[in-house]
Design a protein around this motif. Structure first.
Motif, mmCIF file in Angstrom:
data_model
loop_
_atom_site.group_PDB
_atom_site.id
_atom_site.type_symbol
_atom_site.label_atom_id
_atom_site.label_comp_id
_atom_site.label_asym_id
_atom_site.label_seq_id
_atom_site.Cartn_x
_atom_site.Cartn_y
_atom_site.Cartn_z
ATOM 1 N N PHE A 153 -5.101 -25.632 99.681
ATOM 2 C CA PHE A 153 -5.141 -24.244 100.148
ATOM 3 C C PHE A 153 -6.445 -23.563 99.737
ATOM 4 N N LEU A 154 -6.974 -23.930 98.584
ATOM 5 C CA LEU A 154 -8.264 -23.403 98.157
ATOM 6 C C LEU A 154 -9.368 -23.865 99.101
ATOM 7 N N ALA A 155 -9.338 -25.154 99.476
ATOM 8 C CA ALA A 155 -10.339 -25.688 100.403
ATOM 9 C C ALA A 155 -10.213 -25.048 101.781
ATOM 10 N N ALA A 156 -8.982 -24.673 102.153
ATOM 11 C CA ALA A 156 -8.738 -24.072 103.471
ATOM 12 C C ALA A 156 -9.051 -22.575 103.477
ATOM 13 N N GLY A 157 -9.389 -22.011 102.323
ATOM 14 C CA GLY A 157 -9.712 -20.594 102.259
ATOM 15 C C GLY A 157 -8.515 -19.676 102.195
ATOM 16 N N ILE A 158 -7.342 -20.234 101.843
ATOM 17 C CA ILE A 158 -6.109 -19.436 101.730
ATOM 18 C C ILE A 158 -5.432 -19.780 100.399
ATOM 19 N N PRO A 159 -6.099 -19.481 99.275
ATOM 20 C CA PRO A 159 -5.618 -19.948 97.966
ATOM 21 C C PRO A 159 -4.249 -19.424 97.552
#
Length: 297
Positions: free
Chosen positions: A203-209
């Motif tokens: 989720f951090l890599a996807a920009g939605i941590p």
């Protein structure tokens, strides 16, 4: 049309994919033989055509239709691989014999067990004992761990650039809660083999941590999360090594294009009793196979 002469050796991985494609007669058959995805085979064929600067396959209709250059290359490649398959019988040295006790993490153990026939063809006098990594002891010849281990012995780091990504059953794509973008995962059941670290990194890599799934299921190991994902129970994080066969068969699909690096490489550990010719031969063979899966998976 003649194949352009070149001093540079074409990719052996691409040649292997081409050879499998011709022998199997389809992309799907080649993918199953090499335990990779359909797209991986197509990518390697395209790569080989670019390296040789000539069309090898006619992309129309069903089945495999070779160009004149493709037919010529097929004859050359098939003959070369036949000689390589016979290399052990042609060498004057004796083939190691005996048995190997191999301890491995469950998910990787399941993956490796599907390709061991390739090793046994070259070592007909060898018996293999496959054990869960928890059963590694002083009688173990080889330990294969994800990340380092307390087991003493020679460590060989293999595949340090593994990438993780979500996988799930294709049935979930058009289910009650369709999956079109990473944010749609908040309506899905998330499967974990750890305490949630892998999903938080995704989720951090996807920009939605701050995103979380609808519900969570925590399982003892990655093998069980893959089985649950195939059954449609939820979505899990995996990679081309552990889930490559299921991705090739279509029982799992990769979701979205976002991925992140695995926290550890796989280690092949040869304990003091395992540092013999047979163990080293298996370790070398396994590294080659895993590298093949990682590159074209």
């Amino acid at each position: 049309m003649a194949i352009k002469a070149t001093r540079r050796l074409p990719s052996l991985i691409a040649l292997r994919a081409f050879d499998a494609l011709v022998r199997q007669g389809s992309t799907g058959g080649a993918a199953l033989e090499l335990h990779v995805t359909h797209s991986a085979i197509s990518h390697q064929i395209k790569k080989l055509e670019e390296e040789l600067e000539v069309a090898l396959v006619e992309r129309q209709g069903k089945g495999v239709h070779l160009t004149s250059a493709g037919r010529k290359l097929s004859q050359l490649v098939n003959g070369a691989f036949e000689q390589l398959r016979d290399i052990h019988s042609a060498l004057p040295t004796s083939t190691p014999s005996g048995s190997l006790r191999i301890a491995c993490a469950p998910a990787l153990l399941a993956r490796i067990s599907k390709i061991l026939d390739r090793f046994l063809r070259d070592y007909p006098d060898v018996s293999l004992y496959l054990l869960p990594i928890e059963q590694a002891n002083q009688s173990t010849d080889i330990v294969i761990s994800f990340g380092d281990s307390e087991v003493e012995g020679l460590r060989i780091a293999a595949l340090g650039d593994i990438m993780y990504f979500p996988v799930g059953s294709p049935r979930l794509l058009n289910g009650a809660e369709p999956l079109r973008k990473p944010r749609d995962l908040e309506k899905q059941v998330l499967l974990h083999e750890d305490d949630g670290y892998d999903w938080s990194r995704y989720f951090l890599a996807a920009g939605i941590p701050s995103l979380q799934g609808r519900q969570n299921i925590y399982l003892p190991n990655a093998a069980l999360t893959i089985d649950a994902a195939i059954a449609g129970t939820g979505i899990t994080i995996s990679d081309h090594i552990l889930a490559g066969e299921q991705l090739a068969q279509g029982t799992l699909i990769r979701l979205f294009d976002i991925e992140f690096p695995a926290p550890h490489p796989y280690f092949i550990i040869l304990p003091p009793r395992g540092a013999n010719e047979l163990s080293k031969a298996f370790a070398e063979w396994l590294m080659g196979e895993l590298e093949m899966i990682a590159r074209v998976g």
